[in-house]
Scaffold this motif. Structure first.
Motif, PDB file in Angstrom:
ATOM      1  N   VAL A 129      -0.419   3.785   0.932  1.00 47.42           N
ATOM      2  CA  VAL A 129      -1.417   5.168   1.506  1.00 47.42           C
ATOM      3  C   VAL A 129      -0.956   5.015   3.345  1.00 47.42           C
ATOM      4  N   CYS A 130      -1.141   3.343   3.245  1.00 45.89           N
ATOM      5  CA  CYS A 130      -0.725   3.220   4.605  1.00 45.89           C
ATOM      6  C   CYS A 130       0.392   2.667   4.684  1.00 45.89           C
TER       7      CYS A 130
ATOM      8  N   CYS B 164       0.933  -1.032   0.009  1.00 48.74           N
ATOM      9  CA  CYS B 164      -0.147   0.313   0.262  1.00 48.74           C
ATOM     10  C   CYS B 164       1.128   1.496  -0.336  1.00 48.74           C
TER      11      CYS B 164
HETATM   12 ZN    ZN Z   1      -3.279   1.145   2.726  1.00 45.31          ZN
END
Ligand code: ZN
Length: 220
Positions: free
Chosen positions: A50-51, A48
């Motif tokens: 984003v996270c 990921c």
């Molecule tokens: Zn994520």
């Protein structure tokens, strides 16, 4: 870059023009987004952008309140380490550990992949989440619409049952023991078109001993 880019000739400006632009968001499909940002692919353990969810075994986590944002400063640091590495071996080791290579986007002082690399809505949303939700969870498909409906029990009751290993109740035979189970099912089933007549007929087909066993259990 802060001074802009000069185009020597433009349709509206024969003598050229300085333009200034910024990248607000980067929208592309998932594999291309990873190539552009030089971050590990979506099938890697660092999947990921984003996270900080890590390792493919954690795919499908739904405890979103525990997900933490990726740290852009750390990603930039890893990208620069990769750029400055002097051997291929070092670069491979940095990429394996941090999932980051250097991208030209890091020239932009404000580049934040966690915020600006937009999750691909076409594949993520329209081709995966929505079809799964409508087809498999809500079961809104032609096949499900045509499938015979399983009646939902009208209510449940903790009936006294007779297990295979239990001794046969006095005065009952094996057929009647089986009928007890069937009576439990009939008594909790949803009502059909002609409920009373049909249920009455079905119960009347059972042996007295089986009906008595259920009545005793219900104190009726
Ligand atoms: Zn994520």
């Amino acid at each position: 870059m802060e001074e802009g880019v000069k185009y020597s000739v433009m349709g509206s400006c024969p003598n050229g023009h300085i333009t200034r632009s910024a990248i607000a968001v980067v929208v592309m499909d998932l594999p291309t987004a990873r190539h552009t940002s030089q971050l590990a692919g979506h099938s890697a353990h660092i999947y990921c952008t984003v996270c900080q969810c890590y390792h493919r075994q954690t795919l499908g986590r739904v405890d979103h309140y525990n997900w933490e944002w990726r740290d852009d400063k750390a990603i930039r640091q890893h990208a620069e380490q990769w750029r400055d590495a002097t051997t291929l071996k070092d670069r491979i080791s940095i990429f394996d550990k941090c999932g980051t290579r250097y991208s030209e986007l890091w020239w932009l002082p404000y580049w934040s992949p966690a915020h600006q690399l937009v999750t691909d809505p076409m594949h993520a949303l329209f081709e995966n989440l929505l079809p799964t939700h409508f087809r498999h969870i809500l079961k809104l498909t032609s096949a499900d619409a045509a499938a015979p409906k399983t009646p939902v029990p009208a209510f449940s009751h903790n009936f006294l049952t007779i297990d295979d290993n239990d001794p046969m109740p006095e005065g009952m035979n094996a057929k009647e023991v089986k009928q007890v189970c069937s009576i439990h099912k009939l008594r909790t089933e949803s009502l059909k078109d002609e409920p009373n007549a049909l249920l009455h007929k079905q119960l009347m087909g059972k042996n007295t001993e089986a009906i008595k066993f259920v009545c005793n259990d219900l104190n009726i």
